[in-house]
Motif scaffolding. Structure first.
Motif, PDB file in Angstrom:
ATOM      1  N   SER A  45       0.758  -1.180   0.016  1.00 59.97           N
ATOM      2  CA  SER A  45      -0.026  -0.055  -0.010  1.00 59.97           C
ATOM      3  C   SER A  45       0.929   1.284  -0.044  1.00 59.97           C
ATOM      4  O   SER A  45       0.592   2.263  -0.685  1.00 59.97           O
ATOM      5  CB  SER A  45      -0.995   0.025   1.128  1.00 59.97           C
ATOM      6  N   LYS A 151       0.120   3.262   8.659  1.00 65.97           N
ATOM      7  CA  LYS A 151      -1.020   2.991   9.293  1.00 65.97           C
ATOM      8  C   LYS A 151      -1.268   3.978  10.545  1.00 65.97           C
ATOM      9  O   LYS A 151      -1.947   3.594  11.640  1.00 65.97           O
ATOM     10  CB  LYS A 151      -1.434   1.713   9.727  1.00 65.97           C
ATOM     11  N   LEU A 187      -3.887   5.238   3.711  1.00 66.57           N
ATOM     12  CA  LEU A 187      -5.241   5.536   3.398  1.00 66.57           C
ATOM     13  C   LEU A 187      -5.539   6.845   3.468  1.00 66.57           C
ATOM     14  O   LEU A 187      -6.561   7.493   2.675  1.00 66.57           O
ATOM     15  CB  LEU A 187      -5.982   4.743   4.922  1.00 66.57           C
TER      16      LEU A 187
END
Length: 213
Positions: A45, A151, A187
């Protein structure tokens, strides 16, 4: 053209090849930066966010899908980012883990064009066995290391900063100025530019005039 006239466009990254062994890697010329991390730390990611390409590095709900060394060419000839195999998955036979670890070690020890390693850690679960192994390897080989605490959106700002400072203190005692650290969220796309600046300093060292984080 000198490097200070060049700009790396990370969204230009394109797959070159996968290699199971050192002799299958692209020619050992130019400059490359390798991403390493335990399975499920968010490495794929992070690479996809860096390159603004959600399909570049393989992501999976099954940790450990990346079993080969994957090379991605950038817009400047001879510059690459490298996705190294992840470790820590439970459902892979120990013999296979040892096989991958052997070839990863050969790559890290013998790849002359490797300029630095980005070690990806889940900020909630940092400094596991694989992370210590990578830190020790960077120490013995004097390889620059950038720790990406991924994260970070899963923690509030205070605890995230506390973890960053704790790990920075621990690793600076081992690596000195060879190590830099940052928080990162794929994210939320947080601190992507900070990561790109670090990679620029390795891939285009003549234009490394960025102050220390």
């Amino acid at each position: 053209m000198s490097s200070d006239q060049l700009t790396v466009h990370y969204n230009s990254a394109r797959f070159n090849k996968s290699a199971a062994k050192l002799h299958q890697c692209p020619e050992d010329v130019g400059a490359e930066v390798a991403f390493a991390g335990r399975s499920n730390a968010g490495k794929s990611s992070a690479i996809n966010t860096l390159t603004n390409n959600g399909k570049l590095a393989r992501t999976s709900k099954t940790p450990g899908r990346t079993q080969l060394i994957n090379f991605f060419d950038l817009n400047i000839e001879g510059l690459r980012i490298v996705d190294l195999p992840g470790y820590g998955y439970a459902k892979v036979p120990i013999e296979m883990k040892q096989h991958w670890q052997q070839h990863l070690d050969e790559y890290l020890q013998k790849r002359q064009c490797l300029q630095g390693v980005v070690l990806v850690m889940d900020i909630r679960h940092p400094m596991k066995e694989f992370d210590h192994m990578m830190v020790n390897w960077c120490q013995t080989s004097h390889m620059p290391l950038h720790v990406l605490l991924t994260k970070s959106d899963k923690l509030k700002k205070g605890p995230a900063q506390s973890t960053l400072l704790t790990i920075r203190k621990e690793l600076t005692e081992v690596l000195g100025d060879l190590v830099t650290l940052q928080t990162f969220s794929a994210l939320k796309k947080q601190n992507v530019d900070q990561l790109r600046q670090r990679l620029d300093s390795w891939l285009l060292p003549e234009q490394d005039e960025q102050p220390e984080e």
